[in-house]
Design a protein around this motif. Structure first.
Motif, PDB file in Angstrom:
ATOM      1  N   CYS A  55     -10.563   2.369  -1.189  1.00  0.00           N
ATOM      2  CA  CYS A  55      -9.294   2.820  -0.609  1.00  0.00           C
ATOM      3  C   CYS A  55      -8.201   2.635  -1.658  1.00  0.00           C
ATOM      4  O   CYS A  55      -8.097   1.574  -2.266  1.00  0.00           O
ATOM      5  CB  CYS A  55      -8.984   2.008   0.651  1.00  0.00           C
ATOM      6  N   LEU A  56      -7.405   3.687  -1.852  1.00  0.00           N
ATOM      7  CA  LEU A  56      -6.304   3.655  -2.813  1.00  0.00           C
ATOM      8  C   LEU A  56      -5.031   4.120  -2.132  1.00  0.00           C
ATOM      9  O   LEU A  56      -5.080   4.756  -1.084  1.00  0.00           O
ATOM     10  CB  LEU A  56      -6.600   4.568  -4.011  1.00  0.00           C
ATOM     11  N   ARG A  57      -3.918   3.816  -2.749  1.00  0.00           N
ATOM     12  CA  ARG A  57      -2.635   4.321  -2.258  1.00  0.00           C
ATOM     13  C   ARG A  57      -1.878   4.934  -3.422  1.00  0.00           C
ATOM     14  O   ARG A  57      -1.997   4.504  -4.576  1.00  0.00           O
ATOM     15  CB  ARG A  57      -1.809   3.208  -1.632  1.00  0.00           C
ATOM     16  N   THR A  58      -1.090   5.937  -3.106  1.00  0.00           N
ATOM     17  CA  THR A  58      -0.194   6.557  -4.070  1.00  0.00           C
ATOM     18  C   THR A  58       1.221   6.307  -3.560  1.00  0.00           C
ATOM     19  O   THR A  58       1.503   6.517  -2.375  1.00  0.00           O
ATOM     20  CB  THR A  58      -0.481   8.058  -4.204  1.00  0.00           C
ATOM     21  N   TYR A  59       2.095   5.847  -4.448  1.00  0.00           N
ATOM     22  CA  TYR A  59       3.449   5.487  -4.025  1.00  0.00           C
ATOM     23  C   TYR A  59       4.425   5.640  -5.186  1.00  0.00           C
ATOM     24  O   TYR A  59       4.036   5.782  -6.337  1.00  0.00           O
ATOM     25  CB  TYR A  59       3.477   4.040  -3.507  1.00  0.00           C
ATOM     26  N   PRO A 167      -3.074  -2.821   4.837  1.00  0.00           N
ATOM     27  CA  PRO A 167      -2.073  -3.752   5.378  1.00  0.00           C
ATOM     28  C   PRO A 167      -0.979  -3.013   6.157  1.00  0.00           C
ATOM     29  O   PRO A 167      -0.564  -1.908   5.784  1.00  0.00           O
ATOM     30  CB  PRO A 167      -1.496  -4.422   4.133  1.00  0.00           C
ATOM     31  N   GLN A 168      -0.527  -3.642   7.232  1.00  0.00           N
ATOM     32  CA  GLN A 168       0.457  -3.014   8.112  1.00  0.00           C
ATOM     33  C   GLN A 168       1.758  -2.647   7.390  1.00  0.00           C
ATOM     34  O   GLN A 168       2.364  -1.624   7.700  1.00  0.00           O
ATOM     35  CB  GLN A 168       0.753  -3.920   9.314  1.00  0.00           C
ATOM     36  N   HIS A 169       2.186  -3.460   6.415  1.00  0.00           N
ATOM     37  CA  HIS A 169       3.434  -3.133   5.726  1.00  0.00           C
ATOM     38  C   HIS A 169       3.298  -1.838   4.920  1.00  0.00           C
ATOM     39  O   HIS A 169       4.275  -1.108   4.740  1.00  0.00           O
ATOM     40  CB  HIS A 169       3.931  -4.297   4.857  1.00  0.00           C
ATOM     41  N   LEU A 170       2.080  -1.507   4.472  1.00  0.00           N
ATOM     42  CA  LEU A 170       1.879  -0.249   3.744  1.00  0.00           C
ATOM     43  C   LEU A 170       1.851   0.936   4.704  1.00  0.00           C
ATOM     44  O   LEU A 170       2.342   2.020   4.380  1.00  0.00           O
ATOM     45  CB  LEU A 170       0.606  -0.308   2.915  1.00  0.00           C
ATOM     46  N   ILE A 171       1.282   0.733   5.886  1.00  0.00           N
ATOM     47  CA  ILE A 171       1.318   1.793   6.906  1.00  0.00           C
ATOM     48  C   ILE A 171       2.768   2.050   7.305  1.00  0.00           C
ATOM     49  O   ILE A 171       3.192   3.212   7.431  1.00  0.00           O
ATOM     50  CB  ILE A 171       0.455   1.415   8.121  1.00  0.00           C
ATOM     51  N   ALA A 172       3.542   0.996   7.473  1.00  0.00           N
ATOM     52  CA  ALA A 172       4.965   1.153   7.798  1.00  0.00           C
ATOM     53  C   ALA A 172       5.677   1.954   6.710  1.00  0.00           C
ATOM     54  O   ALA A 172       6.443   2.881   7.001  1.00  0.00           O
ATOM     55  CB  ALA A 172       5.620  -0.214   7.977  1.00  0.00           C
TER      56      ALA A 172
END
Length: 194
Positions: A55-59, A167-172
């Protein structure tokens, strides 16, 4: 190692065995450890990356230093800074691993050669681009027209497994509100259950 990506491609185009072999010969394997960057803002994104596992995130980071998540990528998704990859200009986004992740990557020159030698891949990547564009449009409309509760509910419906992996803070951040506000929404949701 190539089963997942070939099954993914096979959902949209049919490959002959020699075409599949040629395609996989262009791919490079990449292992990212949790918190390791795939690409950092300011660097050139040299590969389009398919997530085999992880799982990765782009930000991006705004001028105040706040992070804003624009995409998550899990198994069978492509990720990276597409504009940077296509134009070979500095990336606007960071992409990092939220879990240990395995990727298969293709560089721009190999992708161009793939289009030339196996033209049906142009159709494959065109469909992926169209789907990504539609998803981005839908996200903009949702952000403008839906309540925070509706956006969170739609997120859970569309990406049910992510709620347990991210993590919930990333979903937020992805949904455009604070972690505290998401916590209130989640609490209200649990208290409303019959």
């Amino acid at each position: 190692m190539y089963d997942a990506i070939l099954a993914h491609v096979g959902q949209l185009i049919h490959l002959e065995p020699d075409e599949a072999d040629y395609f996989t010969s262009l791919l490079r394997y990449k292992l990212l450890r949790k918190r390791q960057y795939l690409v950092q803002a300011g660097d050139v994104c040299k590969f389009d990356s398919f997530v085999v596992r992880g799982c990765l995130r782009t930000y991006f980071v705004d001028e105040r230093g706040s992070e804003h998540v624009v995409q998550f990528a899990v198994e069978n998704w492509w990720t990276g800074d597409l504009y940077s990859f296509l134009t070979q200009s500095p990336a606007a986004y960071n992409t990092d691993a939220l879990e240990d992740s395995e990727l298969l990557q293709i560089d721009q020159a190999s992708l161009d050669e793939l289009y030339r030698r196996v033209p049906k891949f142009e159709r494959f990547f065109r469909i992926l681009s169209q789907r990504a564009f539609v998803a981005a449009e839908q996200r903009v409309i949702a952000t403008i027209s839906q309540t925070a509760e509706e956006r969170y509910r739609n997120f859970l419906e569309r990406y049910p497994a992510l709620d347990q992996r991210v993590p919930q803070h990333l979903i937020a951040s992805y949904l455009g509100f604070t972690p505290e506000f998401l916590s209130r929404i989640r609490k209200q949701k649990t208290t409303r259950k019959p």
